[in-house]
Scaffold this motif. Structure first.
Motif, PDB file in Angstrom:
ATOM      1  N   SER A  33     -54.726  10.466  -7.151  1.00  0.00           N
ATOM      2  CA  SER A  33     -55.134  11.513  -6.196  1.00  0.00           C
ATOM      3  C   SER A  33     -56.266  12.361  -6.764  1.00  0.00           C
ATOM      4  CB  SER A  33     -53.945  12.386  -5.755  1.00  0.00           C
ATOM      5  OG  SER A  33     -52.852  12.327  -6.610  1.00  0.00           O
ATOM      6  N   GLN A  34     -56.191  12.701  -8.041  1.00  0.00           N
ATOM      7  CA  GLN A  34     -57.258  13.531  -8.626  1.00  0.00           C
ATOM      8  C   GLN A  34     -58.583  12.773  -8.717  1.00  0.00           C
ATOM      9  OE1 GLN A  34     -57.229  16.738  -9.258  1.00  0.00           O
ATOM     10  NE2 GLN A  34     -55.046  17.037  -8.805  1.00  0.00           N
ATOM     11  N   SER A  35     -58.531  11.480  -9.058  1.00  0.00           N
ATOM     12  CA  SER A  35     -59.811  10.773  -9.206  1.00  0.00           C
ATOM     13  C   SER A  35     -60.470  10.562  -7.851  1.00  0.00           C
ATOM     14  CB  SER A  35     -59.679   9.475 -10.004  1.00  0.00           C
ATOM     15  OG  SER A  35     -58.707   8.657  -9.461  1.00  0.00           O
ATOM     16  N   SER A  36     -59.705  10.327  -6.799  1.00  0.00           N
ATOM     17  CA  SER A  36     -60.390  10.144  -5.514  1.00  0.00           C
ATOM     18  C   SER A  36     -60.989  11.458  -5.006  1.00  0.00           C
ATOM     19  CB  SER A  36     -59.485   9.463  -4.483  1.00  0.00           C
ATOM     20  OG  SER A  36     -58.336  10.190  -4.311  1.00  0.00           O
ATOM     21  N   ARG A  37     -60.306  12.567  -5.246  1.00  0.00           N
ATOM     22  CA  ARG A  37     -60.912  13.859  -4.859  1.00  0.00           C
ATOM     23  C   ARG A  37     -62.163  14.151  -5.671  1.00  0.00           C
ATOM     24  NH1 ARG A  37     -56.671  18.685  -4.460  1.00  0.00           N
ATOM     25  NH2 ARG A  37     -58.591  19.731  -3.827  1.00  0.00           N
ATOM     26  N   LEU A  38     -62.115  13.811  -6.953  1.00  0.00           N
ATOM     27  CA  LEU A  38     -63.275  14.053  -7.811  1.00  0.00           C
ATOM     28  C   LEU A  38     -64.486  13.255  -7.338  1.00  0.00           C
ATOM     29  CD1 LEU A  38     -64.593  15.244 -10.366  1.00  0.00           C
ATOM     30  CD2 LEU A  38     -63.650  13.301 -11.650  1.00  0.00           C
ATOM     31  N   VAL A  39     -64.257  12.014  -6.972  1.00  0.00           N
ATOM     32  CA  VAL A  39     -65.361  11.175  -6.519  1.00  0.00           C
ATOM     33  C   VAL A  39     -65.978  11.725  -5.230  1.00  0.00           C
ATOM     34  CG1 VAL A  39     -65.903   8.892  -5.573  1.00  0.00           C
ATOM     35  CG2 VAL A  39     -64.750   9.088  -7.763  1.00  0.00           C
ATOM     36  N   SER A  40     -65.146  12.174  -4.298  1.00  0.00           N
ATOM     37  CA  SER A  40     -65.688  12.781  -3.066  1.00  0.00           C
ATOM     38  C   SER A  40     -66.539  14.006  -3.388  1.00  0.00           C
ATOM     39  CB  SER A  40     -64.572  13.227  -2.123  1.00  0.00           C
ATOM     40  OG  SER A  40     -63.700  12.179  -1.883  1.00  0.00           O
ATOM     41  N   PHE A  41     -66.037  14.815  -4.286  1.00  0.00           N
ATOM     42  CA  PHE A  41     -66.788  16.006  -4.689  1.00  0.00           C
ATOM     43  C   PHE A  41     -68.136  15.633  -5.294  1.00  0.00           C
ATOM     44  CE2 PHE A  41     -67.889  18.585  -8.462  1.00  0.00           C
ATOM     45  CZ  PHE A  41     -68.271  19.767  -7.838  1.00  0.00           C
ATOM     46  N   LEU A  42     -68.139  14.680  -6.228  1.00  0.00           N
ATOM     47  CA  LEU A  42     -69.384  14.295  -6.904  1.00  0.00           C
ATOM     48  C   LEU A  42     -70.361  13.660  -5.925  1.00  0.00           C
ATOM     49  CD1 LEU A  42     -67.894  12.905 -10.253  1.00  0.00           C
ATOM     50  CD2 LEU A  42     -69.174  15.047  -9.961  1.00  0.00           C
ATOM     51  N   GLU A  43     -69.841  12.829  -5.018  1.00  0.00           N
ATOM     52  CA  GLU A  43     -70.708  12.231  -3.989  1.00  0.00           C
ATOM     53  C   GLU A  43     -71.375  13.327  -3.165  1.00  0.00           C
ATOM     54  OE1 GLU A  43     -68.498   7.919  -3.170  1.00  0.00           O
ATOM     55  OE2 GLU A  43     -67.983   9.659  -1.949  1.00  0.00           O
ATOM     56  N   GLY A  44     -70.619  14.344  -2.836  1.00  0.00           N
ATOM     57  CA  GLY A  44     -71.153  15.475  -2.079  1.00  0.00           C
ATOM     58  C   GLY A  44     -72.266  16.208  -2.814  1.00  0.00           C
ATOM     59  N   ARG A  45     -72.238  16.114  -4.132  1.00  0.00           N
ATOM     60  CA  ARG A  45     -73.293  16.724  -4.941  1.00  0.00           C
ATOM     61  C   ARG A  45     -74.444  15.760  -5.189  1.00  0.00           C
ATOM     62  NH1 ARG A  45     -71.413  21.741  -7.877  1.00  0.00           N
ATOM     63  NH2 ARG A  45     -73.091  21.170  -9.286  1.00  0.00           N
ATOM     64  N   GLY A  46     -74.398  14.578  -4.590  1.00  0.00           N
ATOM     65  CA  GLY A  46     -75.477  13.607  -4.745  1.00  0.00           C
ATOM     66  C   GLY A  46     -75.417  12.812  -6.036  1.00  0.00           C
ATOM     67  N   VAL A  47     -74.272  12.860  -6.716  1.00  0.00           N
ATOM     68  CA  VAL A  47     -74.135  12.101  -7.965  1.00  0.00           C
ATOM     69  C   VAL A  47     -73.748  10.657  -7.620  1.00  0.00           C
ATOM     70  CG1 VAL A  47     -72.807  11.901 -10.124  1.00  0.00           C
ATOM     71  CG2 VAL A  47     -73.357  14.168  -9.209  1.00  0.00           C
ATOM     72  N   PRO A  48     -74.488   9.647  -8.126  1.00  0.00           N
ATOM     73  CA  PRO A  48     -74.066   8.263  -7.897  1.00  0.00           C
ATOM     74  C   PRO A  48     -72.775   8.002  -8.689  1.00  0.00           C
ATOM     75  CG  PRO A  48     -76.315   8.380  -8.831  1.00  0.00           C
ATOM     76  CD  PRO A  48     -75.712   9.732  -8.957  1.00  0.00           C
ATOM     77  N   VAL A  49     -71.706   7.657  -8.006  1.00  0.00           N
ATOM     78  CA  VAL A  49     -70.397   7.570  -8.674  1.00  0.00           C
ATOM     79  C   VAL A  49     -69.483   6.597  -7.933  1.00  0.00           C
ATOM     80  CG1 VAL A  49     -69.424   9.539  -7.374  1.00  0.00           C
ATOM     81  CG2 VAL A  49     -68.530   9.010  -9.664  1.00  0.00           C
ATOM     82  N   GLU A  50     -68.591   5.956  -8.697  1.00  0.00           N
ATOM     83  CA  GLU A  50     -67.558   5.099  -8.103  1.00  0.00           C
ATOM     84  C   GLU A  50     -66.240   5.388  -8.792  1.00  0.00           C
ATOM     85  OE1 GLU A  50     -68.537   0.915  -8.437  1.00  0.00           O
ATOM     86  OE2 GLU A  50     -70.432   1.177  -7.346  1.00  0.00           O
ATOM     87  N   THR A  51     -65.144   5.163  -8.069  1.00  0.00           N
ATOM     88  CA  THR A  51     -63.843   5.236  -8.703  1.00  0.00           C
ATOM     89  C   THR A  51     -63.343   3.818  -8.963  1.00  0.00           C
ATOM     90  OG1 THR A  51     -61.578   6.033  -8.535  1.00  0.00           O
ATOM     91  CG2 THR A  51     -62.673   5.581  -6.469  1.00  0.00           C
ATOM     92  N   TRP A  52     -62.899   3.579 -10.186  1.00  0.00           N
ATOM     93  CA  TRP A  52     -62.320   2.288 -10.578  1.00  0.00           C
ATOM     94  C   TRP A  52     -60.878   2.522 -11.011  1.00  0.00           C
ATOM     95  CZ3 TRP A  52     -65.631  -1.711 -13.707  1.00  0.00           C
ATOM     96  CH2 TRP A  52     -66.828  -1.970 -13.024  1.00  0.00           C
TER      97      TRP A  52
END
Ligand code: T5A
Ligand code: NA
Length: 210
Positions: free
Chosen positions: A25-44
């Motif tokens: 749950s924490q990693s998926s929220r983190l990825v949404s947040f980072l995407e919103g900041r324009g950071v290229p990111v994926e959750t694995w």
């Protein structure tokens, strides 16, 4: 987003913790947040159950297949090795990866069965080293109270106690420890600031290591 210059690489951020510590749950929220900041990111996530090796691991975890302790250990490791080149390519192309479990899970869980720590570590050698390890810290007793616990092979209190001790032995001063019993919002706030700091550091030229 500033700082994403040519040649800057992504960060490998690993989340570790006992079963039900809240990693997914924490990693998926983190990825949404980072995407919103324009950071290229994926959750694995490891185990990656979508590969054929991952399918064998999944059957084992569901108690639908029996495997020798060393054989399953090597399958968990192979499941990381089969993703290594893609991981390296993503990081080098500037994508950060938030990885839910990695080599530390491999060692902490297998060693809880009595396998020697050094034997467990050996097949992990040469995988890409994380830039940051975040440990979601929870007492085994508290984790057991959370929903869905008890459906998979390792989800037993006595076993999780040993895993917890092993994580303690594996951890070093660079690990970031977050109290996993805080409200989910508070955990997320801490995680976001740690992740942003790590990603900024990696952009400034820190090389990948193994
Ligand atoms: N394994 C894994 C190995 O033995 N070797 C290896 O090399 C690897 C990679 C499967 C098993 O494989 C072992 C470890 C595992 O036993 P998995 O597929 O990652 O690994 O499964 P789990 O880690 O068990 O995944 P869980 O879903 O159980 O745990 P999470 O992801 O830590 O927790 P999450 O986010 O799903 O949340 C669990 C519950 O807690 C609640 C949530 O609502 C949810 O109900 N929760 C909270 N409640 C209160 N306060 C909070 N702060 C909360 N955060 C979450
Ligand atoms: Na999970």
């Amino acid at each position: 987003e500033s700082g994403h210059g040519e040649g800057s690489r992504g960060s490998l951020i690993v989340l570790e913790g006992l079963d039900r510590s809240g990693k997914t749950s924490q990693s998926s929220r983190l990825v949404s947040f980072l995407e919103g900041r324009g950071v290229p990111v994926e959750t694995w996530h490891f185990p990656d159950r979508r590969t054929s090796i991952g399918g064998m691991i999944s059957s084992y975890l569901a108690n639908n297949a029996q495997l020798d302790d060393r054989a399953i250990h090597l399958l968990f490791s192979a499941n990381r090795w089969e993703k290594r080149s893609l991981m390296e390519a993503k990081l080098k192309s500037g994508t950060s990866l938030i990885v839910d479990r990695y080599s530390y899970s491999g060692v902490a869980f297998s060693a809880a069965k009595g396998l020697a720590i050094e034997w467990c570590k050996a097949p992990e050698e040469g995988l890409i080293a994380p830039d940051m390890v975040v440990y979601l810290d929870i007492l085994p007793e508290r984790a057991a109270e959370r929903g869905g616990y008890g459906n998979e092979r390792y989800e037993q209190l006595e076993f999780q106690r040993k895993v917890s001790d092993n994580y303690h032995d594996l951890s070093d001063s660079t690990w970031k420890i977050i109290d996993a019993c805080l409200p989910e919002e508070d955990i997320q706030t801490q995680l976001r600031s740690l992740a942003l700091e790590c990603i900024t550091g990696c952009r400034s030229g820190k090389p990948l290591s193994t």
